[in-house]
Design a protein around this motif. Sequence first.
Motif, short mmCIF file in Angstrom:
data_model
loop_
_atom_site.label_atom_id
_atom_site.label_comp_id
_atom_site.label_asym_id
_atom_site.label_seq_id
_atom_site.Cartn_x
_atom_site.Cartn_y
_atom_site.Cartn_z
N ASP A 30 -31.46 42.43 -38.35
CA ASP A 30 -32.47 42.04 -37.36
C ASP A 30 -32.99 40.62 -37.57
N SER A 31 -32.47 39.91 -38.57
CA SER A 31 -32.76 38.49 -38.74
C SER A 31 -31.68 37.91 -39.64
N ALA A 32 -31.62 36.59 -39.73
CA ALA A 32 -30.56 35.96 -40.52
C ALA A 32 -31.03 34.59 -40.99
N GLY A 33 -30.36 34.08 -42.02
CA GLY A 33 -30.72 32.76 -42.51
C GLY A 33 -29.69 32.19 -43.46
N ILE A 34 -29.80 30.89 -43.69
CA ILE A 34 -28.89 30.14 -44.56
C ILE A 34 -29.72 29.16 -45.38
N ALA A 35 -29.32 28.94 -46.63
CA ALA A 35 -29.91 27.88 -47.46
C ALA A 35 -28.78 27.08 -48.10
N ARG A 44 -33.56 25.27 -45.79
CA ARG A 44 -33.28 26.57 -45.17
C ARG A 44 -33.34 26.49 -43.65
N ARG A 45 -32.57 27.36 -43.01
CA ARG A 45 -32.70 27.62 -41.58
C ARG A 45 -32.68 29.14 -41.41
N ARG A 46 -33.69 29.68 -40.74
CA ARG A 46 -33.78 31.12 -40.56
C ARG A 46 -34.17 31.42 -39.12
N ALA A 47 -33.86 32.63 -38.68
CA ALA A 47 -34.19 33.00 -37.30
C ALA A 47 -34.31 34.51 -37.19
N GLU A 48 -35.25 34.94 -36.38
CA GLU A 48 -35.39 36.35 -36.05
C GLU A 48 -34.33 36.73 -35.03
N GLY A 49 -33.89 37.99 -35.06
CA GLY A 49 -32.96 38.49 -34.05
C GLY A 49 -31.52 38.17 -34.38
N LYS A 50 -30.71 38.01 -33.34
CA LYS A 50 -29.28 37.89 -33.49
C LYS A 50 -28.87 36.51 -34.02
N GLU A 55 -27.72 30.22 -34.94
CA GLU A 55 -26.74 29.20 -34.54
C GLU A 55 -27.42 28.09 -33.75
N ARG A 56 -28.33 28.45 -32.87
CA ARG A 56 -29.07 27.44 -32.10
C ARG A 56 -29.95 26.60 -33.03
N ARG A 57 -30.57 27.26 -34.01
CA ARG A 57 -31.42 26.54 -34.95
C ARG A 57 -30.60 25.51 -35.74
N LEU A 58 -29.40 25.90 -36.15
CA LEU A 58 -28.53 24.99 -36.89
C LEU A 58 -28.02 23.86 -36.01
N ALA A 59 -27.83 24.13 -34.72
CA ALA A 59 -27.40 23.07 -33.81
C ALA A 59 -28.51 22.03 -33.63
N GLU A 60 -29.75 22.52 -33.61
CA GLU A 60 -30.88 21.61 -33.47
C GLU A 60 -31.17 20.84 -34.74
N ALA A 61 -30.97 21.51 -35.89
CA ALA A 61 -31.28 20.90 -37.19
C ALA A 61 -30.18 21.26 -38.16
#
Length: 607
Positions: A30-35, A44-50, A55-61
């Motif tokens: 139900d959430s995911a992230g990368i460091a 780090r980049r993390r996001a709630e949901g799918k 992926e959108r967060r990583l595209a932005e940053a």
Amino acid sequence: MCGIIGIVGRDGVSELLLEGLKRLEYRGYDSAGIATLVDGAIERRRAEGKLINLERRLAEAPLAGSIGIGHTRWATHGGPTEGNAHPHATDRVAVVHNGIIENYQALTAELTRKGHVFVTETDTEVVAHLITDYLQQGKAPVEACRLAFHRLEGAFALAILFAGEENLMVGTRRGTPLAVGYGDGAMYLASDAFAMAPLTNRLAYLEDGDWVVLTRNSAEIRAADDTPVERKIHVSNVSAALIGKAGHRHFMLKEIFEQPQVIGDTINAFVSASTGTIALPDLPFDPAKVPRLTIVACGTAYYVAMVAKYWFEQVARLPVEVDIGSEFRYRDTPFEKGGVAVFVSQSGETLDTLEALRHAKRAGQHIVSIVNVPESTIARESDRVLYTLAGPEIGVASTKAFTTQLTVMACLVLAFARARGTISHEREAELALALREVPARAAEVLRHDDAIQALASMVAESRDALYLGRGTAYPIALEGALKLKEISYIHAEGYAAGEMKHGPISLIDDGVPVIALAPSDALFEKVVSNIQEVAARSGRVLLISDADGVARLGGKVRWSIELPKVDPFVAPILHSLPVQLLAYHTAVAKGTDVDQPRNLAKSVTVE
């Protein structure tokens, strides 16, 4: 359950981590992230949901770096928010975690007194702070991890990243799976082989309590007592291609329609082509001398065990005890000398089932497992393994794994019956032939897909549903109810049909669909009586039976689905398919997330 991936020594690591996380989606999250490390600092980049949100967060940053960890989280401690998403980090340590840290509250209190500030609701955050505390005491990263691991209680797998250490990652497992991947100038950690398939096919599976120190060119594995150990490197045959839906709308529907093929593959692995009889691998015991069989499983696999109890007792004349994995150890059941315990798990990593296996093994029982994943922990710890050949099952709600488990269990029953002299050669041949015909009969059942889709719209409008069956159809009724609950969120219950008059019949009205599983076997007339009781109270009955059953009851039910006439021995396998389709189409009609239903995980690796 949560998925972990770690990579040491690959440029563009964030893209590779994201790809690995996509391959772990099937586990449920139900959430995911990368460091990663960027100029030596943890980012780090993390996001709630799918994962699309991450992926959108990583595209932005975007995240640079050649070392990193990634995680798909299934919430246990704390809600599924971005703040609770992994990796968890301090300025010196980042951690991803699958499992539960049972003593996190005591450790959190201790570290808070030392000045550590906690910002999440999770048990995982304490691992990052505990290792950081040892670093602040002047310990080197590996030693800090070693000391921390000895203080953690529970079942967990961990991957740990350190600020300023571009060529170091530490991992450990206790109770939940973790594998090391060997690459060319790079090393990997992941929850399973599938996550690493595009990166390497050379894997070593950590044993319980192991911990590992990775650099881009090495893996130093130590056992729970910190002594260096070697673990065998396996060559995995897991495909590097992402599993597709083959034109189907959902993985679950694809996997339902794969069943004729995978049931056939599984049968071919256990039925001798030359004699047409069952040919199992050599068993480390004599089935004729087994005093009692214990079958343990969880969830859907437990219903396989229930069907098997009928089969073993009726065909092989062997007393069988069936238990749920999460309850088995705590009953402190007495074992008989020479007993056999069978454990059923799709993933081979179900922790309740695994701990039950270890309990039975300590009691001196012979251990047989039925699993779908060859390199799994349950497979490695068993005396003998009987593999289902279902292939990767991505949908959280089990379909083809269930029917292939039933298939393997049917083969095991026939082998026991022959060894125990409870079945004639002629009858064995008849039942083996009935098994070999199941794939073709299953294909016939799937032709009812359009009709079942039409019926599903009726079920989708209901708040409740009942499933009825007797004999081996009773566990299939329970499985049908479970499937409907899992993916459509409609309340459903399965009952032994004879129990209706003992209470559940009070629930019957014209708003409650009743799905009756009634093969025309020795108990058919009993089921007829139960169905008439329901119909007399305005119950809307959907009958699932063969031609004889439909002809006998067609005028007394609202709807019917006619299945091929088969030997009653194999009927449970075929009756599984329409209840899967009914649940699937009902869920689609309600607009739920069929492949990843809320709150559920594919592999449950915590107790």
